[in-house]
Write a protein that holds these residues in place. Sequence first.
Motif, PDB file in Angstrom:
ATOM      1  N   GLY A  70     -31.218 -18.536  22.037  1.00  0.00           N
ATOM      2  CA  GLY A  70     -29.812 -18.160  22.077  1.00  0.00           C
ATOM      3  C   GLY A  70     -29.632 -16.822  22.777  1.00  0.00           C
ATOM      4  N   LEU A  71     -28.628 -16.742  23.638  1.00  0.00           N
ATOM      5  CA  LEU A  71     -28.391 -15.542  24.426  1.00  0.00           C
ATOM      6  C   LEU A  71     -27.164 -14.791  23.933  1.00  0.00           C
ATOM      7  CD1 LEU A  71     -29.047 -16.947  28.020  1.00  0.00           C
ATOM      8  CD2 LEU A  71     -30.643 -15.743  26.515  1.00  0.00           C
ATOM      9  N   THR A  72     -27.313 -13.495  23.733  1.00  0.00           N
ATOM     10  CA  THR A  72     -26.190 -12.648  23.341  1.00  0.00           C
ATOM     11  C   THR A  72     -25.792 -11.761  24.512  1.00  0.00           C
ATOM     12  OG1 THR A  72     -27.682 -10.933  22.492  1.00  0.00           O
ATOM     13  CG2 THR A  72     -26.959 -12.625  20.937  1.00  0.00           C
ATOM     14  N   GLY A  73     -24.612 -11.169  24.415  1.00  0.00           N
ATOM     15  CA  GLY A  73     -24.166 -10.226  25.423  1.00  0.00           C
ATOM     16  C   GLY A  73     -23.400 -10.829  26.587  1.00  0.00           C
ATOM     17  N   ALA A  74     -23.086 -12.125  26.519  1.00  0.00           N
ATOM     18  CA  ALA A  74     -22.300 -12.748  27.590  1.00  0.00           C
ATOM     19  C   ALA A  74     -20.810 -12.505  27.361  1.00  0.00           C
ATOM     20  CB  ALA A  74     -22.587 -14.241  27.658  1.00  0.00           C
ATOM     21  N   GLN A  75     -20.043 -12.508  28.443  1.00  0.00           N
ATOM     22  CA  GLN A  75     -18.584 -12.479  28.349  1.00  0.00           C
ATOM     23  C   GLN A  75     -18.084 -13.895  28.638  1.00  0.00           C
ATOM     24  OE1 GLN A  75     -20.004  -9.764  30.598  1.00  0.00           O
ATOM     25  NE2 GLN A  75     -20.336  -8.950  28.524  1.00  0.00           N
ATOM     26  N   VAL A  76     -17.368 -14.465  27.672  1.00  0.00           N
ATOM     27  CA  VAL A  76     -16.916 -15.853  27.763  1.00  0.00           C
ATOM     28  C   VAL A  76     -15.394 -15.884  27.719  1.00  0.00           C
ATOM     29  CG1 VAL A  76     -17.027 -18.148  26.718  1.00  0.00           C
ATOM     30  CG2 VAL A  76     -19.029 -16.635  26.634  1.00  0.00           C
ATOM     31  N   LYS A  77     -14.804 -16.509  28.737  1.00  0.00           N
ATOM     32  CA  LYS A  77     -13.341 -16.557  28.844  1.00  0.00           C
ATOM     33  C   LYS A  77     -12.894 -17.965  29.184  1.00  0.00           C
ATOM     34  CE  LYS A  77     -11.373 -14.957  32.578  1.00  0.00           C
ATOM     35  NZ  LYS A  77     -10.867 -14.047  33.626  1.00  0.00           N
ATOM     36  N   LEU A  78     -11.791 -18.380  28.569  1.00  0.00           N
ATOM     37  CA  LEU A  78     -11.196 -19.686  28.835  1.00  0.00           C
ATOM     38  C   LEU A  78      -9.752 -19.476  29.258  1.00  0.00           C
ATOM     39  CD1 LEU A  78     -11.945 -22.754  28.530  1.00  0.00           C
ATOM     40  CD2 LEU A  78     -10.827 -22.664  26.301  1.00  0.00           C
ATOM     41  N   GLN A  79      -9.345 -20.173  30.331  1.00  0.00           N
ATOM     42  CA  GLN A  79      -7.977 -20.030  30.830  1.00  0.00           C
ATOM     43  C   GLN A  79      -7.415 -21.398  31.173  1.00  0.00           C
ATOM     44  OE1 GLN A  79      -7.308 -17.862  34.608  1.00  0.00           O
ATOM     45  NE2 GLN A  79      -5.718 -16.721  33.528  1.00  0.00           N
ATOM     46  N   ASN A  84      -2.575 -19.044  30.265  1.00  0.00           N
ATOM     47  CA  ASN A  84      -3.002 -18.583  28.940  1.00  0.00           C
ATOM     48  C   ASN A  84      -4.503 -18.332  28.933  1.00  0.00           C
ATOM     49  OD1 ASN A  84      -0.371 -18.971  27.603  1.00  0.00           O
ATOM     50  ND2 ASN A  84      -0.761 -21.140  27.979  1.00  0.00           N
ATOM     51  N   THR A  85      -4.905 -17.176  28.413  1.00  0.00           N
ATOM     52  CA  THR A  85      -6.313 -16.779  28.433  1.00  0.00           C
ATOM     53  C   THR A  85      -6.820 -16.547  27.019  1.00  0.00           C
ATOM     54  OG1 THR A  85      -6.060 -15.732  30.605  1.00  0.00           O
ATOM     55  CG2 THR A  85      -7.965 -15.075  29.293  1.00  0.00           C
ATOM     56  N   PHE A  86      -8.026 -17.046  26.754  1.00  0.00           N
ATOM     57  CA  PHE A  86      -8.648 -16.903  25.439  1.00  0.00           C
ATOM     58  C   PHE A  86     -10.038 -16.312  25.628  1.00  0.00           C
ATOM     59  CE2 PHE A  86      -5.881 -20.589  25.640  1.00  0.00           C
ATOM     60  CZ  PHE A  86      -4.994 -20.356  24.596  1.00  0.00           C
ATOM     61  N   ASN A  87     -10.272 -15.151  25.005  1.00  0.00           N
ATOM     62  CA  ASN A  87     -11.574 -14.500  25.077  1.00  0.00           C
ATOM     63  C   ASN A  87     -12.391 -14.835  23.835  1.00  0.00           C
ATOM     64  OD1 ASN A  87     -11.271 -12.951  27.587  1.00  0.00           O
ATOM     65  ND2 ASN A  87      -9.660 -11.858  26.467  1.00  0.00           N
ATOM     66  N   PHE A  88     -13.663 -15.178  24.042  1.00  0.00           N
ATOM     67  CA  PHE A  88     -14.541 -15.590  22.951  1.00  0.00           C
ATOM     68  C   PHE A  88     -15.345 -14.391  22.441  1.00  0.00           C
ATOM     69  CE2 PHE A  88     -13.194 -19.516  24.511  1.00  0.00           C
ATOM     70  CZ  PHE A  88     -13.686 -20.563  23.769  1.00  0.00           C
ATOM     71  N   MET A  89     -15.532 -14.347  21.110  1.00  0.00           N
ATOM     72  CA  MET A  89     -16.322 -13.293  20.478  1.00  0.00           C
ATOM     73  C   MET A  89     -17.785 -13.732  20.379  1.00  0.00           C
ATOM     74  SD  MET A  89     -14.340 -10.712  19.726  1.00  0.00           S
ATOM     75  CE  MET A  89     -15.321  -9.852  18.497  1.00  0.00           C
ATOM     76  N   ASP A  90     -18.682 -12.769  20.601  1.00  0.00           N
ATOM     77  CA  ASP A  90     -20.119 -13.010  20.475  1.00  0.00           C
ATOM     78  C   ASP A  90     -20.501 -12.927  19.004  1.00  0.00           C
ATOM     79  OD1 ASP A  90     -22.869 -12.979  20.531  1.00  0.00           O
ATOM     80  OD2 ASP A  90     -23.032 -11.530  22.164  1.00  0.00           O
ATOM     81  N   TYR A 109      -8.413 -26.681  32.091  1.00  0.00           N
ATOM     82  CA  TYR A 109      -9.026 -25.465  31.556  1.00  0.00           C
ATOM     83  C   TYR A 109     -10.192 -25.030  32.443  1.00  0.00           C
ATOM     84  CZ  TYR A 109      -6.253 -26.266  27.388  1.00  0.00           C
ATOM     85  OH  TYR A 109      -5.201 -26.447  26.520  1.00  0.00           O
ATOM     86  N   THR A 110     -10.264 -23.717  32.654  1.00  0.00           N
ATOM     87  CA  THR A 110     -11.364 -23.127  33.419  1.00  0.00           C
ATOM     88  C   THR A 110     -12.188 -22.234  32.505  1.00  0.00           C
ATOM     89  OG1 THR A 110     -10.078 -23.135  35.470  1.00  0.00           O
ATOM     90  CG2 THR A 110     -12.003 -21.686  35.388  1.00  0.00           C
ATOM     91  N   LEU A 111     -13.478 -22.519  32.416  1.00  0.00           N
ATOM     92  CA  LEU A 111     -14.413 -21.713  31.631  1.00  0.00           C
ATOM     93  C   LEU A 111     -15.139 -20.762  32.570  1.00  0.00           C
ATOM     94  CD1 LEU A 111     -16.116 -21.094  29.039  1.00  0.00           C
ATOM     95  CD2 LEU A 111     -17.658 -22.917  29.800  1.00  0.00           C
ATOM     96  N   THR A 112     -15.201 -19.495  32.184  1.00  0.00           N
ATOM     97  CA  THR A 112     -15.947 -18.491  32.946  1.00  0.00           C
ATOM     98  C   THR A 112     -16.914 -17.778  32.006  1.00  0.00           C
ATOM     99  OG1 THR A 112     -14.051 -18.127  34.420  1.00  0.00           O
ATOM    100  CG2 THR A 112     -15.799 -16.464  34.447  1.00  0.00           C
ATOM    101  N   VAL A 113     -18.185 -17.796  32.366  1.00  0.00           N
ATOM    102  CA  VAL A 113     -19.218 -17.108  31.593  1.00  0.00           C
ATOM    103  C   VAL A 113     -19.891 -16.091  32.504  1.00  0.00           C
ATOM    104  CG1 VAL A 113     -21.420 -17.336  30.367  1.00  0.00           C
ATOM    105  CG2 VAL A 113     -19.633 -19.080  30.074  1.00  0.00           C
TER     106      VAL A 113
END
Length: 267
Positions: A70-79, A84-90, A109-113
């Motif tokens: 499992g990887l931590t420290g990524a920035q995950v965003k959904l739009q 409308n934009t939703f930011n995911f918590m690690d 929906y567009t996922l950006t990691v």
Amino acid sequence: MNMMIFSKFRFFLLICVIGMLFSCEKVVDLNLNKTDPKIVIEALLSNELKGHQFYISRSLNFNENTTREGLTGAQVKLQDNLGNTFNFMDHGEGVYQSPRMRGVPGRTYTLTVNFQGKIFTAISKMPEQVNIDLLTQTESTFFNETRNAIEVTFKDPPNQVNYYYFRTYVNGEPRSKLYVESDRFTNGKEVKHVLYFDEPDLIAKDQVRVQLYTIDATVFRYLYTIDAIDGSSGPPTAPANPVSNLSSGALGYFSASTVSEKFIVLR
């Protein structure tokens, strides 16, 4: 956490190596313990109102005790396509969770990691919901051995192409068998699809939960390839590269899906 897709992809890598061994005329010294690590993303967004969890990991070598890290420290965003934009918590150990929200059928929906400066993206349009009408206990017989099975009945919407992904749980525990279907031969018809269970078999008083996800064509092709390689729906096929909708060489998939579910208790 659903480990099914990752374990099946690990099986796919092993099949590829075996295929290379038998297709080469000269002796090749392959080190099965060293494979190029890949970023693996499992991102399933539904129309349920909840905090949605996505999983980000790195594939590991065959000789390591676990199949992924499992990887931590990524920035995950959904739009979505309305902005409308939703930011995911690690949440640690590769788990990323959205605020409480639900996907909306018809929206794209567009996922950006962003992981250590490398960007991975994927796009998925959420289909309309298809409801399970009925779960029925039935039996299947193979090689003179009879086992319990579950028949799922639902109505396929006419005049459109639909793709389905089934998830199953027995007494609250997820089962790893992968079921994907299209309406190629059932468009606009009532569908009766049988789900088979083994290791362990279904027995009396088992509670079975079935989830029916509608998925888009790209996700269907990815899951169908994994299923064919693994042999869940028949003998394994020759290795073929599962085509993900994720960019930059990531494994896994992003799916915006509607979901319907029902329960049944076996007699």
